[in-house]
Design a protein around this motif. Structure first.
Motif, PDB file in Angstrom:
ATOM      1  N   LEU A  24      11.076   2.305  -2.918  1.00 36.75           N
ATOM      2  CA  LEU A  24      10.597   1.374  -3.929  1.00 36.75           C
ATOM      3  C   LEU A  24      11.565   0.212  -4.086  1.00 36.75           C
ATOM      4  O   LEU A  24      11.162  -0.957  -4.128  1.00 36.75           O
ATOM      5  N   LEU A  25      12.852   0.512  -4.147  1.00 35.91           N
ATOM      6  CA  LEU A  25      13.864  -0.529  -4.321  1.00 35.91           C
ATOM      7  C   LEU A  25      13.879  -1.479  -3.135  1.00 35.91           C
ATOM      8  O   LEU A  25      13.806  -2.703  -3.310  1.00 35.91           O
ATOM      9  N   TYR A  26      13.937  -0.932  -1.938  1.00 36.16           N
ATOM     10  CA  TYR A  26      14.030  -1.784  -0.743  1.00 36.16           C
ATOM     11  C   TYR A  26      12.752  -2.592  -0.511  1.00 36.16           C
ATOM     12  O   TYR A  26      12.808  -3.756  -0.108  1.00 36.16           O
ATOM     13  N   SER A  27      11.593  -1.970  -0.756  1.00 38.58           N
ATOM     14  CA  SER A  27      10.331  -2.690  -0.534  1.00 38.58           C
ATOM     15  C   SER A  27      10.159  -3.810  -1.549  1.00 38.58           C
ATOM     16  O   SER A  27       9.704  -4.913  -1.206  1.00 38.58           O
ATOM     17  N   ALA A  28      10.521  -3.555  -2.824  1.00 38.89           N
ATOM     18  CA  ALA A  28      10.404  -4.592  -3.848  1.00 38.89           C
ATOM     19  C   ALA A  28      11.360  -5.740  -3.572  1.00 38.89           C
ATOM     20  O   ALA A  28      10.990  -6.917  -3.689  1.00 38.89           O
ATOM     21  N   LEU A  29      12.600  -5.421  -3.196  1.00 34.62           N
ATOM     22  CA  LEU A  29      13.564  -6.471  -2.872  1.00 34.62           C
ATOM     23  C   LEU A  29      13.126  -7.251  -1.641  1.00 34.62           C
ATOM     24  O   LEU A  29      13.181  -8.482  -1.615  1.00 34.62           O
ATOM     25  N   GLY A  30      12.683  -6.523  -0.611  1.00 31.52           N
ATOM     26  CA  GLY A  30      12.255  -7.179   0.621  1.00 31.52           C
ATOM     27  C   GLY A  30      11.048  -8.072   0.408  1.00 31.52           C
ATOM     28  O   GLY A  30      11.014  -9.217   0.868  1.00 31.52           O
ATOM     29  N   LEU A  31      10.045  -7.564  -0.327  1.00 25.69           N
ATOM     30  CA  LEU A  31       8.843  -8.350  -0.577  1.00 25.69           C
ATOM     31  C   LEU A  31       9.122  -9.516  -1.528  1.00 25.69           C
ATOM     32  O   LEU A  31       8.505 -10.576  -1.426  1.00 25.69           O
ATOM     33  N   GLY A  32      10.069  -9.308  -2.448  1.00 24.58           N
ATOM     34  CA  GLY A  32      10.439 -10.394  -3.349  1.00 24.58           C
ATOM     35  C   GLY A  32      11.074 -11.547  -2.600  1.00 24.58           C
ATOM     36  O   GLY A  32      10.715 -12.718  -2.797  1.00 24.58           O
ATOM     37  N   HIS A  89       0.833  -1.209   0.000  1.00 19.24           N
ATOM     38  CA  HIS A  89       0.000   0.000   0.000  1.00 19.24           C
ATOM     39  C   HIS A  89       0.867   1.260   0.000  1.00 19.24           C
ATOM     40  O   HIS A  89       0.605   2.206  -0.750  1.00 19.24           O
ATOM     41  N   GLN A  90       1.910   1.260   0.808  1.00 17.76           N
ATOM     42  CA  GLN A  90       2.812   2.407   0.862  1.00 17.76           C
ATOM     43  C   GLN A  90       3.633   2.539  -0.419  1.00 17.76           C
ATOM     44  O   GLN A  90       3.939   3.651  -0.868  1.00 17.76           O
ATOM     45  N   ALA A  91       3.995   1.411  -1.027  1.00 18.76           N
ATOM     46  CA  ALA A  91       4.794   1.439  -2.254  1.00 18.76           C
ATOM     47  C   ALA A  91       4.037   2.066  -3.415  1.00 18.76           C
ATOM     48  O   ALA A  91       4.646   2.598  -4.347  1.00 18.76           O
ATOM     49  N   MET A  92       2.699   2.019  -3.364  1.00 19.45           N
ATOM     50  CA  MET A  92       1.900   2.602  -4.434  1.00 19.45           C
ATOM     51  C   MET A  92       1.995   4.126  -4.481  1.00 19.45           C
ATOM     52  O   MET A  92       1.515   4.752  -5.432  1.00 19.45           O
ATOM     53  N   LEU A  93       2.617   4.716  -3.473  1.00 16.84           N
ATOM     54  CA  LEU A  93       2.832   6.165  -3.478  1.00 16.84           C
ATOM     55  C   LEU A  93       3.987   6.549  -4.393  1.00 16.84           C
ATOM     56  O   LEU A  93       4.095   7.709  -4.803  1.00 16.84           O
ATOM     57  N   VAL A  94       4.856   5.566  -4.723  1.00 15.17           N
ATOM     58  CA  VAL A  94       6.049   5.874  -5.525  1.00 15.17           C
ATOM     59  C   VAL A  94       6.149   5.011  -6.785  1.00 15.17           C
ATOM     60  O   VAL A  94       7.104   5.147  -7.551  1.00 15.17           O
ATOM     61  N   SER A  95       5.189   4.123  -7.020  1.00 17.43           N
ATOM     62  CA  SER A  95       5.263   3.226  -8.178  1.00 17.43           C
ATOM     63  C   SER A  95       3.883   2.866  -8.671  1.00 17.43           C
ATOM     64  O   SER A  95       2.892   2.929  -7.933  1.00 17.43           O
ATOM     65  N   GLY A  96       3.834   2.462  -9.946  1.00 18.67           N
ATOM     66  CA  GLY A  96       2.613   1.900 -10.500  1.00 18.67           C
ATOM     67  C   GLY A  96       2.496   0.445 -10.078  1.00 18.67           C
ATOM     68  O   GLY A  96       3.496  -0.194  -9.748  1.00 18.67           O
ATOM     69  N   PRO A  97       1.280  -0.124 -10.112  1.00 14.07           N
ATOM     70  CA  PRO A  97       1.077  -1.483  -9.596  1.00 14.07           C
ATOM     71  C   PRO A  97       1.816  -2.577 -10.358  1.00 14.07           C
ATOM     72  O   PRO A  97       2.447  -3.443  -9.752  1.00 14.07           O
ATOM     73  N   PHE A  98       1.754  -2.565 -11.690  1.00 10.05           N
ATOM     74  CA  PHE A  98       2.341  -3.673 -12.438  1.00 10.05           C
ATOM     75  C   PHE A  98       3.869  -3.621 -12.458  1.00 10.05           C
ATOM     76  O   PHE A  98       4.520  -4.667 -12.472  1.00 10.05           O
ATOM     77  N   PHE A  99       4.443  -2.421 -12.449  1.00 10.36           N
ATOM     78  CA  PHE A  99       5.908  -2.345 -12.352  1.00 10.36           C
ATOM     79  C   PHE A  99       6.372  -2.899 -11.017  1.00 10.36           C
ATOM     80  O   PHE A  99       7.351  -3.653 -10.946  1.00 10.36           O
ATOM     81  N   PHE A 100       5.647  -2.565  -9.969  1.00  9.21           N
ATOM     82  CA  PHE A 100       6.031  -3.033  -8.635  1.00  9.21           C
ATOM     83  C   PHE A 100       5.893  -4.549  -8.534  1.00  9.21           C
ATOM     84  O   PHE A 100       6.776  -5.230  -8.003  1.00  9.21           O
ATOM     85  N   VAL A 101       4.778  -5.088  -9.047  1.00 10.77           N
ATOM     86  CA  VAL A 101       4.570  -6.544  -9.004  1.00 10.77           C
ATOM     87  C   VAL A 101       5.646  -7.250  -9.829  1.00 10.77           C
ATOM     88  O   VAL A 101       6.189  -8.288  -9.420  1.00 10.77           O
ATOM     89  N   GLY A 102       5.973  -6.687 -11.007  1.00  9.64           N
ATOM     90  CA  GLY A 102       7.013  -7.280 -11.842  1.00  9.64           C
ATOM     91  C   GLY A 102       8.351  -7.294 -11.149  1.00  9.64           C
ATOM     92  O   GLY A 102       9.080  -8.303 -11.169  1.00  9.64           O
ATOM     93  N   LEU A 103       8.707  -6.172 -10.507  1.00 13.20           N
ATOM     94  CA  LEU A 103       9.979  -6.087  -9.789  1.00 13.20           C
ATOM     95  C   LEU A 103       9.996  -7.020  -8.583  1.00 13.20           C
ATOM     96  O   LEU A 103      11.012  -7.678  -8.298  1.00 13.20           O
ATOM     97  N   ARG A 104       8.872  -7.111  -7.903  1.00 12.31           N
ATOM     98  CA  ARG A 104       8.765  -7.982  -6.720  1.00 12.31           C
ATOM     99  C   ARG A 104       8.994  -9.446  -7.087  1.00 12.31           C
ATOM    100  O   ARG A 104       9.777 -10.147  -6.429  1.00 12.31           O
ATOM    101  N   PHE A 105       8.342  -9.904  -8.159  1.00 17.89           N
ATOM    102  CA  PHE A 105       8.468 -11.305  -8.520  1.00 17.89           C
ATOM    103  C   PHE A 105       9.758 -11.608  -9.274  1.00 17.89           C
ATOM    104  O   PHE A 105      10.206 -12.761  -9.298  1.00 17.89           O
ATOM    105  N   ALA A 106      10.350 -10.593  -9.896  1.00 13.08           N
ATOM    106  CA  ALA A 106      11.681 -10.793 -10.475  1.00 13.08           C
ATOM    107  C   ALA A 106      12.687 -11.075  -9.367  1.00 13.08           C
ATOM    108  O   ALA A 106      13.547 -11.962  -9.482  1.00 13.08           O
TER     109      ALA A 106
END
Length: 305
Positions: free
Chosen positions: A220-228, A38-55
């Motif tokens: 964005l970087l830390y949340s995507a890496l952490g959630l991934g 929810h907080q990450a959506m303040l700095v990123s679009g949904p599909f880019f974030f999901v793509g980065l998370r699962f990458a």
């Protein structure tokens, strides 16, 4: 003759396996991810974030499972692509919904996937749900109505709530697909393919949705890496733990996911109206009830003469 007190204590709640304790911790971690997204959506679009998370999740899992990849089959690739597509839709739509609704609402609506599974199995596979499944479905849908738009007299769904409900449907499809391929594939290889597919398709979805690559952000970087990494850890741990934990017990434990998400959200300042809390409680109750089964007493055998 009076019975012992020990016999009245349900051993189901007393004996906790180490695997079940680990699943509880995983569920707590899982519930906390809603607020992070929810907080990450303040700095990123949904599909880019999901793509980065699962990458990130794919790379993390490859580091632990790369030795098993050479034996991959076309059947496992097909299974991974089908499951990965449903994951992309589930997480992508859920993340889109988190742009306009709270993490608590998202978690409780997402939990609807559990009672939706037997309903889908009936509609697609012709497997009629049992009485407890129907009761669970009814409770969950009543809870959903109360949770949706509690401040509106019409109880209408908002755009974010509708997207999240569709994401729950996609997650239910994912559960059915996993069950269909279970026992026929190598778990690690299929998991890598499904995570990679979810990541690739999420990046591709940026074009039709008009989403652009966001500016660099440390959060964005830390949340995507952490959630991934968390996603890879959750997936591996669930596969390990559920070898010795029954699906019913596991589902009851997973029912705590939206509760933990609600606790984290409340700590962060989110507040759900009283009627929404009642709806949330009904959804959790529906999740639990839908996985219970009525045990029929065996008929006493009549001794033959």
């Amino acid at each position: 003759m009076p019975t012992s007190n020990k016999s009245t204590i349900p051993t189901w709640f007393v004996k906790i396996k180490p695997q079940e304790a680990v699943l509880v911790l995983i569920t707590m971690l899982w519930g906390g991810t809603f607020l992070a997204v929810h907080q990450a959506m303040l700095v990123s679009g949904p599909f880019f974030f999901v793509g980065l998370r699962f990458a990130t999740a794919t790379l993390a899992l490859v580091l632990f499972s790369w030795r098993s990849l050479p034996g991959i089959t076309w059947y496992e690739i097909k299974a991974g692509v089908f499951i990965g597509t449903s994951i992309m839709l589930g997480y992508g739509l859920q993340t889109m919904g988190l742009q306009t609704i709270t993490s608590s609402q998202s978690a409780f609506i997402t939990a609807m996937y559990v009672p939706i599974v037997p309903l889908l199995q009936w509609l697609v596979l012709g497997r009629m749900p049992g009485i407890m499944s129907w009761i669970g479905i009814l409770l969950a849908f009543i809870g959903l109505i109360l949770l949706a738009g509690p401040n509106s007299a019409s109880m209408a769904f908002s755009g974010g709530e509708f997207l999240t409900l569709i994401s729950a449907l996609a997650i239910a499809v994912e559960v059915i697909l996993i069950g269909a391929f279970a026992g026929k594939v190598n778990v690690r290889r299929v998991t890598i393919v499904q995570l990679a597919t979810a990541s690739l398709l999420s990046f591709l979805m940026m074009a039709p949705t008009g989403e652009s690559v966001p500016a660099f952000s440390s959060y964005l970087l830390y949340s995507a890496l952490g959630l991934g990494i968390a996603s890879a850890l959750i997936q591996l741990t669930m596969n390990w733990a559920q070898r010795s934990v029954s699906p019913t017990r596991a589902t009851v434990i997973y029912a705590g996911e939206p509760v933990w998400a609600g606790i984290v959200g409340r700590i962060a300042g989110e507040r759900l109206p009283a009627i929404a809390l009642v709806g949330a409680a009904l959804i959790v109750l529906g999740v639990i009830v839908s996985e219970l089964r009525i045990r029929r007493r065996a008929k006493p055998q009549v001794a033959s003469e």
